[in-house]
Write a protein that holds these residues in place. Structure first.
Motif, PDB file in Angstrom:
ATOM      1  N   ARG A  16      37.955  31.182  35.949  1.00  0.00           N
ATOM      2  CA  ARG A  16      36.702  31.214  36.576  1.00  0.00           C
ATOM      3  C   ARG A  16      37.053  31.359  38.113  1.00  0.00           C
ATOM      4  N   ALA A  17      37.835  30.880  38.623  1.00  0.00           N
ATOM      5  CA  ALA A  17      38.173  31.181  40.092  1.00  0.00           C
ATOM      6  C   ALA A  17      38.458  32.710  40.520  1.00  0.00           C
ATOM      7  N   ILE A  18      39.106  33.099  39.606  1.00  0.00           N
ATOM      8  CA  ILE A  18      39.493  34.618  39.740  1.00  0.00           C
ATOM      9  C   ILE A  18      38.102  35.350  39.687  1.00  0.00           C
ATOM     10  N   LEU A  19      37.314  34.990  38.528  1.00  0.00           N
ATOM     11  CA  LEU A  19      36.006  35.737  38.457  1.00  0.00           C
ATOM     12  C   LEU A  19      35.029  35.529  39.725  1.00  0.00           C
ATOM     13  N   ALA A  20      35.189  34.423  40.299  1.00  0.00           N
ATOM     14  CA  ALA A  20      34.290  34.256  41.364  1.00  0.00           C
ATOM     15  C   ALA A  20      34.619  35.262  42.632  1.00  0.00           C
ATOM     16  N   HIS A  21      35.679  35.946  42.509  1.00  0.00           N
ATOM     17  CA  HIS A  21      35.871  37.173  43.581  1.00  0.00           C
ATOM     18  C   HIS A  21      35.314  38.317  42.803  1.00  0.00           C
ATOM     19  N   ARG A  22      33.891  38.559  42.587  1.00  0.00           N
ATOM     20  CA  ARG A  22      33.334  39.546  41.972  1.00  0.00           C
ATOM     21  C   ARG A  22      33.544  40.903  42.280  1.00  0.00           C
ATOM     22  N   ILE A  23      33.718  41.292  43.384  1.00  0.00           N
ATOM     23  CA  ILE A  23      34.055  42.453  44.163  1.00  0.00           C
ATOM     24  C   ILE A  23      35.491  42.904  43.660  1.00  0.00           C
ATOM     25  N   GLU A  24      36.429  41.785  43.623  1.00  0.00           N
ATOM     26  CA  GLU A  24      37.833  42.230  43.222  1.00  0.00           C
ATOM     27  C   GLU A  24      38.059  42.270  41.975  1.00  0.00           C
ATOM     28  N   ALA A  25      37.060  41.728  41.060  1.00  0.00           N
ATOM     29  CA  ALA A  25      37.227  41.706  39.579  1.00  0.00           C
ATOM     30  C   ALA A  25      36.580  43.083  39.313  1.00  0.00           C
ATOM     31  N   ALA A  26      35.768  43.648  40.014  1.00  0.00           N
ATOM     32  CA  ALA A  26      35.136  44.944  39.586  1.00  0.00           C
ATOM     33  C   ALA A  26      35.980  46.008  40.169  1.00  0.00           C
ATOM     34  N   ARG A  27      36.852  45.843  40.895  1.00  0.00           N
ATOM     35  CA  ARG A  27      37.964  46.871  41.614  1.00  0.00           C
ATOM     36  C   ARG A  27      38.991  47.323  40.307  1.00  0.00           C
ATOM     37  N   GLU A  28      39.257  48.373  40.320  1.00  0.00           N
ATOM     38  CA  GLU A  28      40.020  48.976  38.987  1.00  0.00           C
ATOM     39  C   GLU A  28      41.588  48.907  39.135  1.00  0.00           C
ATOM     40  N   ARG A  29      41.800  48.799  40.494  1.00  0.00           N
ATOM     41  CA  ARG A  29      43.185  48.633  40.597  1.00  0.00           C
ATOM     42  C   ARG A  29      43.753  47.195  41.055  1.00  0.00           C
ATOM     43  N   SER A  30      42.719  46.412  41.587  1.00  0.00           N
ATOM     44  CA  SER A  30      43.156  45.000  41.869  1.00  0.00           C
ATOM     45  C   SER A  30      43.830  44.137  40.617  1.00  0.00           C
TER      46      SER A  30
END
Length: 71
Positions: A16-30
């Protein structure tokens, strides 16, 4: 690597904490983006273990249970 810790009991909160960073979760290579595209079982294998490396050797003299720290 000095220590590995099984954090499986906290894996859901960690995800949940990882997903809270939506922009990072949407990036293909992060890393969050890569994890978001994994099957839940594969993702759990990755996030259920934390790895730590001790940078200073041994315990503090006279305090065997205290690790060295700054100052």
């Amino acid at each position: 690597m000095s220590t590995t810790v099984d954090v499986t009991p906290w894996a859901a909160a960690k995800w949940r904490a990882i997903l809270a960073h939506r922009i990072e979760a949407a990036r293909e290579r992060s890393l969050p983006g890569i994890l978001a595209r994994q099957l839940a079982e594969s993702r759990l294998k990755i996030i259920r273990t934390e790895y730590f490396t001790r940078l200073t050797p041994g315990p503090v003299p006279d305090y065997p249970h205290r690790l060295p720290g700054p100052g």
